[in-house]
Design a protein around this motif. Structure first.
Motif, short mmCIF file in Angstrom:
data_model
loop_
_atom_site.label_atom_id
_atom_site.label_comp_id
_atom_site.label_asym_id
_atom_site.label_seq_id
_atom_site.Cartn_x
_atom_site.Cartn_y
_atom_site.Cartn_z
N TYR A 1 -2.97 -5.53 -5.89
CA TYR A 1 -2.20 -5.96 -4.72
C TYR A 1 -0.74 -5.65 -5.01
CZ TYR A 1 -6.45 -8.36 -3.31
OH TYR A 1 -7.73 -8.65 -2.93
N ILE A 2 -0.20 -4.72 -4.24
CA ILE A 2 1.09 -4.11 -4.57
C ILE A 2 2.10 -4.30 -3.45
CG2 ILE A 2 2.24 -1.91 -5.09
CD1 ILE A 2 -0.38 -0.97 -6.37
N LYS A 3 3.33 -4.63 -3.85
CA LYS A 3 4.45 -4.65 -2.91
C LYS A 3 5.24 -3.37 -3.10
CE LYS A 3 6.78 -8.21 -1.77
NZ LYS A 3 7.69 -9.38 -1.73
N LEU A 4 5.50 -2.68 -2.00
CA LEU A 4 6.22 -1.42 -2.07
C LEU A 4 7.73 -1.62 -1.96
CD1 LEU A 4 3.86 0.79 0.13
CD2 LEU A 4 3.73 0.28 -2.32
N THR A 5 8.14 -2.69 -1.29
CA THR A 5 9.56 -3.00 -1.12
C THR A 5 9.76 -4.50 -1.31
OG1 THR A 5 9.35 -3.39 1.26
CG2 THR A 5 9.81 -1.13 0.55
N PRO A 6 10.98 -4.94 -1.59
CA PRO A 6 11.21 -6.38 -1.79
C PRO A 6 10.85 -7.22 -0.57
CG PRO A 6 13.05 -5.11 -2.64
CD PRO A 6 12.16 -4.13 -1.92
N VAL B 1 1.10 5.54 -3.29
CA VAL B 1 0.64 4.79 -4.47
C VAL B 1 -0.79 5.22 -4.80
CG1 VAL B 1 0.07 2.53 -5.39
CG2 VAL B 1 2.14 2.83 -4.01
N GLN B 2 -1.05 5.43 -6.08
CA GLN B 2 -2.39 5.77 -6.55
C GLN B 2 -2.75 4.91 -7.74
OE1 GLN B 2 -2.33 10.03 -7.35
NE2 GLN B 2 -3.32 10.43 -5.38
N LEU B 3 -4.04 4.58 -7.84
CA LEU B 3 -4.59 3.92 -9.01
C LEU B 3 -5.53 4.90 -9.69
CD1 LEU B 3 -5.43 0.31 -7.77
CD2 LEU B 3 -3.35 1.13 -8.83
N GLN B 4 -5.29 5.18 -10.95
CA GLN B 4 -6.10 6.14 -11.69
C GLN B 4 -6.84 5.41 -12.81
OE1 GLN B 4 -6.43 9.56 -11.03
NE2 GLN B 4 -8.06 9.45 -12.56
N ALA B 5 -8.16 5.32 -12.67
CA ALA B 5 -8.99 4.64 -13.66
C ALA B 5 -9.55 5.65 -14.65
CB ALA B 5 -10.13 3.89 -12.98
N SER B 6 -9.73 5.21 -15.89
CA SER B 6 -10.29 6.07 -16.93
C SER B 6 -10.95 5.21 -17.99
CB SER B 6 -9.19 6.93 -17.56
OG SER B 6 -8.21 6.12 -18.17
N SER C 1 6.54 -4.20 -6.99
CA SER C 1 5.90 -5.15 -7.90
C SER C 1 4.39 -5.15 -7.67
CB SER C 1 6.46 -6.56 -7.72
OG SER C 1 6.11 -7.07 -6.44
N ILE C 2 3.67 -5.60 -8.68
CA ILE C 2 2.21 -5.72 -8.59
C ILE C 2 1.84 -7.17 -8.81
CG2 ILE C 2 -0.01 -4.95 -9.45
CD1 ILE C 2 1.29 -2.38 -10.39
N ASN C 3 1.05 -7.70 -7.91
CA ASN C 3 0.60 -9.08 -8.03
C ASN C 3 -0.72 -9.10 -8.81
OD1 ASN C 3 0.20 -11.80 -7.78
ND2 ASN C 3 0.37 -11.86 -5.57
N VAL D 1 0.02 -4.91 -0.25
CA VAL D 1 -1.03 -4.00 0.20
C VAL D 1 -2.05 -3.86 -0.92
CG1 VAL D 1 -1.55 -1.67 1.00
CG2 VAL D 1 0.62 -2.76 1.63
N ARG D 2 -3.33 -3.82 -0.52
CA ARG D 2 -4.41 -3.70 -1.50
C ARG D 2 -4.74 -2.22 -1.72
NH1 ARG D 2 -10.33 -6.68 -0.91
NH2 ARG D 2 -10.86 -6.66 -3.13
N TYR D 3 -4.79 -1.82 -2.98
CA TYR D 3 -5.15 -0.44 -3.33
C TYR D 3 -6.35 -0.45 -4.28
CZ TYR D 3 -0.68 1.11 -1.42
OH TYR D 3 0.37 1.38 -0.59
#
Length: 120
Positions: free
Chosen positions: A97-102, A1-6, A29-31, A107-109
């Motif tokens: 704050y992202i969930k990778l699976t149900p 997972v990556q977060l790309q800011a611009s 999902s993303i919280n 996890v915080r990214y």
């Protein structure tokens, strides 16, 4: 997972900028999604936060000038910044704050940061 800011850049006081931060990868999902900023010589501070149901909160210093929003279909969070002041200068980081699976935990990214410079 990556977060790309611009969206960062140089703007005069009173001007506007719109930051974007897109999450990519295997995401269930993303919280909560947040924007933080770090001014030179200062600690990183929370600027704005938005929940999965679009509940928002802002730092007192940006209330009424900044607006956080999100597009869940694009896994993207935005920060519309109006009436910018020199004190808004800093590196802006997105956080999610992202969930990778149900069944998995959250996890915080962090994104890589985008520089906003407001000249007087």
């Amino acid at each position: 997972v990556q977060l790309q800011a611009s969206g960062g850049g140089l703007v005069q006081a009173g001007g506007s900028l719109r930051l974007s931060c897109a999450a990519s990868g295997s995401i269930f999902s993303i919280n909560v999604m947040d924007w933080y900023r770090q001014a030179p010589g200062k600690q990183r501070e929370l600027v704005a936060t938005i929940s999965s149901v679009d509940s928002t909160d802002y730092a007192d210093s940006v209330e009424g000038r900044f607006t956080i929003s999100r597009d869940n279909a694009k896994n993207t969070v935005y920060l519309q910044m109006n009436s910018l002041k020199p004190d808004d200068t800093g590196v802006y980081y997105c956080n999610a704050y992202i969930k990778l699976t149900p069944a998995g935990g959250t996890v915080r990214y962090w994104g890589q940061g985008t520089l906003v410079t407001v000249s007087s």
